[in-house]
Scaffold this motif. Structure first.
Motif, PDB file in Angstrom:
ATOM      1  N   SER A  17       5.830   7.923   6.767  1.00 44.73           N
ATOM      2  CA  SER A  17       4.404   7.700   6.563  1.00 44.73           C
ATOM      3  C   SER A  17       3.776   8.932   5.931  1.00 44.73           C
ATOM      4  N   ASN A  28       8.040  -0.168   1.601  1.00 44.85           N
ATOM      5  CA  ASN A  28       6.689   0.390   1.567  1.00 44.85           C
ATOM      6  C   ASN A  28       6.536   1.434   0.466  1.00 44.85           C
ATOM      7  N   LEU A  29       7.564   2.294   0.301  1.00 47.48           N
ATOM      8  CA  LEU A  29       7.482   3.310  -0.748  1.00 47.48           C
ATOM      9  C   LEU A  29       7.512   2.677  -2.135  1.00 47.48           C
ATOM     10  N   GLN A  32       6.325  -0.297  -2.931  1.00 45.41           N
ATOM     11  CA  GLN A  32       4.988  -0.830  -3.163  1.00 45.41           C
ATOM     12  C   GLN A  32       4.021   0.301  -3.511  1.00 45.41           C
ATOM     13  N   LEU A  33       4.171   1.414  -2.828  1.00 42.02           N
ATOM     14  CA  LEU A  33       3.286   2.548  -3.050  1.00 42.02           C
ATOM     15  C   LEU A  33       3.467   3.142  -4.437  1.00 42.02           C
ATOM     16  N   GLN A  34       4.712   3.261  -4.908  1.00 46.80           N
ATOM     17  CA  GLN A  34       4.915   3.874  -6.216  1.00 46.80           C
ATOM     18  C   GLN A  34       4.287   3.052  -7.324  1.00 46.80           C
ATOM     19  N   LEU A  87       6.726  11.724  -4.156  1.00 44.07           N
ATOM     20  CA  LEU A  87       7.060  10.317  -3.935  1.00 44.07           C
ATOM     21  C   LEU A  87       8.196   9.880  -4.847  1.00 44.07           C
ATOM     22  N   ASP A  95      -4.467   3.116   4.312  1.00 43.20           N
ATOM     23  CA  ASP A  95      -3.964   1.993   3.517  1.00 43.20           C
ATOM     24  C   ASP A  95      -3.358   2.528   2.221  1.00 43.20           C
ATOM     25  N   LYS A  96      -2.514   1.710   1.607  1.00 48.51           N
ATOM     26  CA  LYS A  96      -1.758   2.161   0.435  1.00 48.51           C
ATOM     27  C   LYS A  96      -2.648   2.572  -0.736  1.00 48.51           C
ATOM     28  N   ILE A 134      -3.761   6.128  -0.109  1.00 50.74           N
ATOM     29  CA  ILE A 134      -2.661   7.072  -0.288  1.00 50.74           C
ATOM     30  C   ILE A 134      -2.371   7.266  -1.770  1.00 50.74           C
ATOM     31  N   ALA A 135      -2.318   6.155  -2.506  1.00 52.00           N
ATOM     32  CA  ALA A 135      -2.023   6.229  -3.940  1.00 52.00           C
ATOM     33  C   ALA A 135      -3.066   7.063  -4.677  1.00 52.00           C
ATOM     34  N   VAL A 153       0.655   3.984  -7.279  1.00 54.71           N
ATOM     35  CA  VAL A 153       0.469   5.335  -7.822  1.00 54.71           C
ATOM     36  C   VAL A 153       0.561   5.305  -9.345  1.00 54.71           C
TER      37      VAL A 153
END
Length: 243
Positions: free
Chosen positions: A96, A224-225, A227-229, A208, A186-187, A190-191, A232
Motif C-alpha cells: 500500500s 492493484n499496482l 490498475q494504479l500504473q 512504481l 483511493d487510487k 495516489i496516482a 499514473v
C-alpha cells in the motif's frame, strides 16, 4: 552486488503485457532535486536507536539463516547483500502507498508517497537469505528503511508461505499510529501524487514502474499496482503534456 532478481528470473512467467506507464512517461516526472537534508521538525535516528532496533530484531529471530521478505524496492535495491530467492506469500498484509515522505521521493513543497505492508489481504513477494556478515547487512537494511523517530516503517518477523512450506522472514510494515500514515487512499489520489512528486532519489512514478517491472520479472502480478500504473500514466499525460 548482484541484483537479487537475477537469482529469481527462472521463476518468471512468460507473459508479456505492456504497461501503460512507460520509461518515456516516467522520464517526464524526473527532475534534478538537490537533497535538502534532514526535514525540519523531524527526529532522526541515532546510532543508539539503530542498535536498539537491532537488539530487538535479533532477540526474536528464528533459528537458522535469517530471511528477508522483499515486496517493493528491496527487490532491486536490497541495501545489503542477499542471496537466493523464492516466491512467497505473506497473509494478512498487502502492499500500500500509505505513508508520506518529504525527502528521497518527495519534497516539503510536494510530498510523495511510499509503499509499506499494511494490514489486510495478502502480498506476494520474494524471500531472500540475508548474507554474511549478517550484522553488517542488517545494519545497512535498517539504515535504508528507517531514518526518523517514531519509525513509520517498522521491522517485524512475518510468517510467509513458500513452496517449501511456512517460514519466518523479516519484513517492514507500516505503523498506523504514525503521523505520516495516510491510510487507504483511493487510487486516483495516489496516482495524482505519484505523477507529480519527486526527490533526489527519483520520482514516485519511477518507484512504481520499477516495482512492477521487478515483480513481473519474478512472475508476480499485483492487480492493484497494475490498475494504479494505468492511472499514473493518464495523469502524467495530462499534467506533463506541455512539458
Amino acid at each position: 552486488m548482484n541484483s537479487p532478481i537475477s537469482a529469481a528470473r527462472s521463476q518468471s512467467t512468460s507473459r508479456t503485457v505492456a504497461m501503460a506507464l512507460t520509461e518515456a512517461l516516467v522520464a517526464r516526472t524526473l527532475r534534478a532535486v538537490e537533497d535538502a537534508g534532514p526535514t525540519p521538525g523531524m527526529v532522526y535516528m541515532t546510532d543508539a536507536d539503530y542498535a536498539r532496533f537491532s537488539d530487538e530484531i535479533l532477540a526474536d529471530a528464528p533459528a537458522g539463516p535469517l530471511k528477508l521478505f522483499a515486496y517493493g524496492s528491496l527487490l532491486w535495491k536490497p541495501a545489503g547483500e542477499v542471496r537466493g530467492g523464492e516466491r512467497a506469500v505473506a497473509t494478512g498484509w498487502h502492499r500500500s502507498f500509505c505513508f508520506t515522505v518529504q525527502r528521497f521521493r518527495g519534497t516539503i513543497e510536494q510530498p510523495g508517497l511510499m509503499m509499506a505492508l499494511d494490514r489486510g489481504g495478502q502480498c506476494q513477494g520474494m524471500v531472500f537469505e540475508i548474507a554474511e556478515p549478517v550484522a553488517d547487512n542488517l545494519e545497512a537494511l535498517r539504515r535504508r528503511e528507517m531514518t526518523i523517530l517514531p519509525a513509520v516503517n517498522v521491522p517485524r518477523w512475518l510468517r510467509v508461505r513458500t513452496e517449501g512450506g511456512m517460514c519466518r522472514a523479516l519484513g517492514f510494515v507500516v505503523d498506523p499510529a504514525n503521523a505520516r500514515y495516510v491510510g487507504r487512499l483511493d487510487k486516483p489520489a495516489i496516482a495524482a501524487t505519484l505523477a507529480r512528486a519527486a526527490g533526489h532519489w527519483g520520482s514516485g512514478a519511477q518507484y512504481l514502474f520499477e516495482t512492477i517491472r521487478h515483480l513481473d520479472a519474478c512472475g508476480i502480478r499485483d492487480r492493484n499496482l497494475w490498475q494504479l500504473q494505468a492511472l499514473v500514466a493518464e495523469e502524467i499525460n495530462r499534467v506533463h503534456a506541455t512539458a
